[in-house]
Design a protein around this motif. Structure first.
Motif, PDB file in Angstrom:
ATOM      1  N   ALA A 157       0.799  -1.236   0.000  1.00  0.00           N
ATOM      2  CA  ALA A 157       0.000   0.000   0.000  1.00  0.00           C
ATOM      3  C   ALA A 157       0.826   1.278   0.000  1.00  0.00           C
ATOM      4  N   THR A 158       1.969   1.305   0.669  1.00  0.00           N
ATOM      5  CA  THR A 158       2.720   2.570   0.708  1.00  0.00           C
ATOM      6  C   THR A 158       3.504   2.808  -0.576  1.00  0.00           C
ATOM      7  N   GLY A 159       3.584   1.808  -1.450  1.00  0.00           N
ATOM      8  CA  GLY A 159       4.349   1.960  -2.699  1.00  0.00           C
ATOM      9  C   GLY A 159       3.615   2.840  -3.695  1.00  0.00           C
ATOM     10  N   GLY A 160       4.229   3.052  -4.845  1.00  0.00           N
ATOM     11  CA  GLY A 160       3.655   3.929  -5.864  1.00  0.00           C
ATOM     12  C   GLY A 160       2.320   3.417  -6.370  1.00  0.00           C
ATOM     13  N   VAL A 161       2.249   2.146  -6.751  1.00  0.00           N
ATOM     14  CA  VAL A 161       0.991   1.579  -7.249  1.00  0.00           C
ATOM     15  C   VAL A 161      -0.065   1.636  -6.144  1.00  0.00           C
ATOM     16  N   GLY A 162       0.326   1.165  -4.954  1.00  0.00           N
ATOM     17  CA  GLY A 162      -0.631   1.090  -3.850  1.00  0.00           C
ATOM     18  C   GLY A 162      -1.166   2.461  -3.457  1.00  0.00           C
ATOM     19  N   SER A 179      -2.891  -2.857   2.952  1.00  0.00           N
ATOM     20  CA  SER A 179      -1.987  -3.809   3.600  1.00  0.00           C
ATOM     21  C   SER A 179      -0.563  -3.290   3.472  1.00  0.00           C
ATOM     22  N   THR A 180       0.099  -3.128   4.619  1.00  0.00           N
ATOM     23  CA  THR A 180       1.453  -2.563   4.612  1.00  0.00           C
ATOM     24  C   THR A 180       2.341  -3.236   5.650  1.00  0.00           C
ATOM     25  N   GLY A 181       3.624  -3.232   5.390  1.00  0.00           N
ATOM     26  CA  GLY A 181       4.590  -3.702   6.386  1.00  0.00           C
ATOM     27  C   GLY A 181       4.979  -2.596   7.347  1.00  0.00           C
ATOM     28  N   ARG A 182       4.435  -1.388   7.128  1.00  0.00           N
ATOM     29  CA  ARG A 182       4.851  -0.243   7.950  1.00  0.00           C
ATOM     30  C   ARG A 182       3.629   0.465   8.555  1.00  0.00           C
ATOM     31  N   ASP A 200      -1.728  -5.116   8.828  1.00  0.00           N
ATOM     32  CA  ASP A 200      -0.315  -5.495   8.770  1.00  0.00           C
ATOM     33  C   ASP A 200      -0.123  -6.556   7.684  1.00  0.00           C
ATOM     34  N   ARG A 201       0.836  -6.330   6.798  1.00  0.00           N
ATOM     35  CA  ARG A 201       1.006  -7.275   5.693  1.00  0.00           C
ATOM     36  C   ARG A 201       1.394  -8.675   6.176  1.00  0.00           C
ATOM     37  N   ALA A 202       1.861  -8.783   7.431  1.00  0.00           N
ATOM     38  CA  ALA A 202       2.204 -10.098   7.992  1.00  0.00           C
ATOM     39  C   ALA A 202       0.977 -11.019   8.014  1.00  0.00           C
ATOM     40  N   ALA A 243      -3.578  -8.539 -10.521  1.00  0.00           N
ATOM     41  CA  ALA A 243      -2.196  -8.839 -10.143  1.00  0.00           C
ATOM     42  C   ALA A 243      -1.262  -8.068 -11.060  1.00  0.00           C
ATOM     43  N   CYS A 244      -0.441  -7.173 -10.473  1.00  0.00           N
ATOM     44  CA  CYS A 244       0.505  -6.432 -11.313  1.00  0.00           C
ATOM     45  C   CYS A 244       1.942  -6.597 -10.855  1.00  0.00           C
ATOM     46  N   GLY A 245       2.177  -7.075  -9.636  1.00  0.00           N
ATOM     47  CA  GLY A 245       3.548  -6.960  -9.126  1.00  0.00           C
ATOM     48  C   GLY A 245       4.077  -8.187  -8.420  1.00  0.00           C
ATOM     49  N   GLY A 268      -4.674 -10.197 -14.918  1.00  0.00           N
ATOM     50  CA  GLY A 268      -3.289  -9.720 -15.002  1.00  0.00           C
ATOM     51  C   GLY A 268      -3.242  -8.300 -15.546  1.00  0.00           C
ATOM     52  N   ILE A 269      -2.302  -7.521 -15.011  1.00  0.00           N
ATOM     53  CA  ILE A 269      -2.140  -6.131 -15.446  1.00  0.00           C
ATOM     54  C   ILE A 269      -0.732  -5.959 -16.006  1.00  0.00           C
ATOM     55  N   ASN A 270      -0.655  -5.549 -17.265  1.00  0.00           N
ATOM     56  CA  ASN A 270       0.648  -5.317 -17.907  1.00  0.00           C
ATOM     57  C   ASN A 270       0.657  -3.902 -18.470  1.00  0.00           C
ATOM     58  N   SER A 271       1.381  -3.010 -17.795  1.00  0.00           N
ATOM     59  CA  SER A 271       1.424  -1.608 -18.249  1.00  0.00           C
ATOM     60  C   SER A 271       2.357  -1.426 -19.436  1.00  0.00           C
ATOM     61  N   VAL A 272       3.375  -2.282 -19.539  1.00  0.00           N
ATOM     62  CA  VAL A 272       4.427  -2.079 -20.551  1.00  0.00           C
ATOM     63  C   VAL A 272       3.857  -2.169 -21.965  1.00  0.00           C
TER      64      VAL A 272
HETATM   65  N1  LIG Z   1       2.662  -5.212 -14.260  1.00  0.00           N
HETATM   66  C1  LIG Z   1       3.037  -3.964 -14.480  1.00  0.00           C
HETATM   67  O1  LIG Z   1       2.862  -3.418 -15.559  1.00  0.00           O
HETATM   68  C2  LIG Z   1       3.659  -3.194 -13.360  1.00  0.00           C
HETATM   69  C3  LIG Z   1       3.675  -1.788 -13.377  1.00  0.00           C
HETATM   70  C4  LIG Z   1       4.174  -1.096 -12.258  1.00  0.00           C
HETATM   71  C5  LIG Z   1       4.686  -1.819 -11.185  1.00  0.00           C
HETATM   72  N2  LIG Z   1       4.703  -3.171 -11.243  1.00  0.00           N
HETATM   73  C6  LIG Z   1       5.200  -3.958 -10.114  1.00  0.00           C
HETATM   74  O2  LIG Z   1       4.384  -3.670  -8.991  1.00  0.00           O
HETATM   75  C7  LIG Z   1       5.170  -3.739  -7.800  1.00  0.00           C
HETATM   76  C8  LIG Z   1       5.035  -2.420  -7.058  1.00  0.00           C
HETATM   77  O3  LIG Z   1       5.590  -1.366  -7.830  1.00  0.00           O
HETATM   78  P1  LIG Z   1       5.752   0.085  -7.169  1.00  0.00           P
HETATM   79  O4  LIG Z   1       6.264   0.986  -8.224  1.00  0.00           O
HETATM   80  O5  LIG Z   1       4.527   0.430  -6.420  1.00  0.00           O
HETATM   81  O6  LIG Z   1       6.949  -0.239  -6.146  1.00  0.00           O
HETATM   82  P2  LIG Z   1       7.286   0.423  -4.733  1.00  0.00           P
HETATM   83  O7  LIG Z   1       6.935   1.872  -4.759  1.00  0.00           O
HETATM   84  O8  LIG Z   1       8.647  -0.003  -4.375  1.00  0.00           O
HETATM   85  O9  LIG Z   1       6.237  -0.306  -3.759  1.00  0.00           O
HETATM   86  C9  LIG Z   1       6.307  -1.667  -3.473  1.00  0.00           C
HETATM   87  C10 LIG Z   1       5.688  -1.899  -2.098  1.00  0.00           C
HETATM   88  O10 LIG Z   1       5.562  -3.302  -1.888  1.00  0.00           O
HETATM   89  C11 LIG Z   1       5.688  -3.583  -0.508  1.00  0.00           C
HETATM   90  N3  LIG Z   1       6.712  -4.628  -0.342  1.00  0.00           N
HETATM   91  C12 LIG Z   1       8.043  -4.514  -0.556  1.00  0.00           C
HETATM   92  N4  LIG Z   1       8.655  -5.681  -0.277  1.00  0.00           N
HETATM   93  C13 LIG Z   1       7.686  -6.532   0.132  1.00  0.00           C
HETATM   94  C14 LIG Z   1       7.678  -7.893   0.574  1.00  0.00           C
HETATM   95  N5  LIG Z   1       8.804  -8.609   0.654  1.00  0.00           N
HETATM   96  N6  LIG Z   1       6.492  -8.448   0.913  1.00  0.00           N
HETATM   97  C15 LIG Z   1       5.346  -7.750   0.844  1.00  0.00           C
HETATM   98  N7  LIG Z   1       5.292  -6.458   0.439  1.00  0.00           N
HETATM   99  C16 LIG Z   1       6.441  -5.872   0.079  1.00  0.00           C
HETATM  100  C17 LIG Z   1       6.087  -2.276   0.177  1.00  0.00           C
HETATM  101  O11 LIG Z   1       4.896  -1.696   0.716  1.00  0.00           O
HETATM  102  P3  LIG Z   1       4.605  -1.677   2.284  1.00  0.00           P
HETATM  103  O12 LIG Z   1       5.848  -1.168   2.942  1.00  0.00           O
HETATM  104  O13 LIG Z   1       3.438  -0.744   2.383  1.00  0.00           O
HETATM  105  O14 LIG Z   1       4.279  -3.078   2.699  1.00  0.00           O
HETATM  106  C18 LIG Z   1       6.559  -1.396  -0.959  1.00  0.00           C
HETATM  107  O15 LIG Z   1       6.344  -0.030  -0.702  1.00  0.00           O
HETATM  108  C19 LIG Z   1       6.579  -4.072  -8.256  1.00  0.00           C
HETATM  109  O16 LIG Z   1       6.762  -5.477  -8.196  1.00  0.00           O
HETATM  110  C20 LIG Z   1       6.611  -3.607  -9.703  1.00  0.00           C
HETATM  111  O17 LIG Z   1       7.570  -4.282 -10.476  1.00  0.00           O
HETATM  112  C21 LIG Z   1       4.206  -3.859 -12.314  1.00  0.00           C
END
Ligand SMILES: NC(=O)c1ccc[n+]([C@@H]2O[C@H](COP(=O)([O-])OP(=O)(O)OC[C@H]3O[C@@H](n4cnc5c(N)ncnc54)[C@H](OP(=O)(O)O)[C@@H]3O)[C@@H](O)[C@H]2O)c1
Length: 329
Positions: A157-162, A179-182, A200-202, A243-245, A268-272
């Motif tokens: 959740a705290t990441g860019g996508v979330g 859901s977050t680890g923080r 909690d992501r746990a 599912a994207c990540g 499935g989500i594919n942005s590329v």
């Molecule tokens: N399919 C596509 O087209 C596409 C496009 C964009 C991104 N993605 C993928 O989506 C994912 C997220 O991208 P993002 O840009 O949002 O990355 P990001 O900003 O780094 O965020 C990822 C988040 O995942 C959580 N995380 C990290 N390690 C973890 C672990 N071991 N177990 C559970 N949660 C964990 C953390 O959130 P918390 O601290 O809140 O738990 C972290 O902030 C990546 O895998 C990226 O490659 C895919």
């Protein structure tokens, strides 16, 4: 002055790489030449900056899977010189040179016009992560998940996508659980974005039962592995999981029970490689529903000189929200 950030092999004997800021241009291929104003830092960019072969498919490489800029040469009927444009993915920063440069060639078939709702910097702040959040939310809506159907789980959740997904869901009238680890560190941040609940992501990250108590009408998952399997096992009858990540991992060791006993759908989500139609729909969703004040509040800015260090922070789990790369700063 022109500038590019280049990732290249340090020597031929091992896999180590270095990043160098150069005043040379390294242009890829494409029918548009743009003056890049901003790029951004995504999970994939952080992987490319450390030479991860899963993303940096060719070396030397200009990373940057996003580019926002102004067209200076066009062989496309869709764009003219002077148009402001946005491109996400399409192989930039993976197998062709990307946005960490003051000029780049890009393919028009994956390029959209900069929406009037956003400045160039804001479009970069959204970047691939925000674009992917919009693709995911659009997919839930397309599958018929409505705001009144029940709660939506957002992982990573705290990441860019979330972060962008939680905000978009809130604006569209959904009730989101983050859901977050923080939890302690960023619980308030997530609630301010619009999360009704922070978990909690746990609770999701270990192997669980194949079918669990139904909790979610929909899920935006950016984490994969056991988290995605548990999210599927907790999704109610007819719900949709996107599912994207793979932040936890690329594995998916589950059962078919959520699909055959609850009719759960996994999308499935594919942005590329997203076709232009999906790109334009996702950017229209963002333009209509994203609050730019909220976007600004979750965004920090780095220059090309600082982006490798910012990438290391992201991979170490020390960042949150979005990071713009000011390629001219
Ligand atoms: N399919 C596509 O087209 C596409 C496009 C964009 C991104 N993605 C993928 O989506 C994912 C997220 O991208 P993002 O840009 O949002 O990355 P990001 O900003 O780094 O965020 C990822 C988040 O995942 C959580 N995380 C990290 N390690 C973890 C672990 N071991 N177990 C559970 N949660 C964990 C953390 O959130 P918390 O601290 O809140 O738990 C972290 O902030 C990546 O895998 C990226 O490659 C895919």
């Amino acid at each position: 002055m022109n500038r590019s950030l280049i990732v290249n092999k340090s020597d031929d004997t091992d896999d180590s790489v270095n990043t160098t800021l150069t005043d040379e241009l390294h242009l890829g291929e494409g029918d548009l030449l743009i003056d890049v104003t901003y790029s951004s830092l995504n999970y994939k960019d952080a992987m490319a900056l450390r030479g991860d072969k899963g993303v940096a498919r060719t070396l030397p490489l200009v990373p940057g899977i996003d580019a926002v800029g102004t067209v200076v040469e066009s062989d496309s009927e869709r764009f003219n010189t002077g148009d402001e444009v946005v491109i996400n993915g399409a192989g930039l920063g993976e197998f062709r040179h990307g946005g960490y440069a003051t000029q780049q060639r890009i393919p028009s078939e994956s390029t959209v016009a900069l929406p009037a709702a956003f400045s160039a910097r804001q479009a970069a702040a959204i970047g691939t992560a925000g674009f992917t959040a919009a693709l995911s939310v659009d997919a839930l809506r397309e599958q018929g998940v409505e705001p009144g159907d029940g709660d939506i789980l957002v992982t990573g959740a705290t990441g860019g996508v979330g972060s962008v997904a939680i905000h978009l869901l809130k604006r569209l009238g959904y009730t989101a659980a983050a859901s977050t680890g923080r939890v302690e560190e960023h619980g308030d941040y997530l609630r301010e974005l619009g999360a009704a609940e922070v978990i909690d992501r746990a609770e999701l990250s270990e192997q669980g039962k194949p079918l669990q108590k139904s909790r979610w009408a929909g899920v935006v998952d950016a984490v994969g592995s056991h988290t995605l399997v548990n999210a599927l096992a907790q999704t109610r009858w007819g719900g949709t999981v996107t599912a994207c990540g793979l932040a936890q991992g690329p594995d998916l060791q589950g059962t078919v029970l959520p699909f055959i006993l609850r009719g759960v759908k996994l999308v499935g989500i594919n942005s590329v490689d997203a076709p232009l139609e999906l790109r334009e729909r996702a950017w229209a969703t963002l333009a209509e529903h994203l609050d730019t004040d909220v976007l600004e509040a979750m965004t920090s800015t780095v220059t090309l000189a600082d982006v490798a260090a910012a990438g290391a922070d992201l991979m170490a789990g020390r960042s949150h929200g979005r990071t713009v790369v000011d390629v001219r700063g």
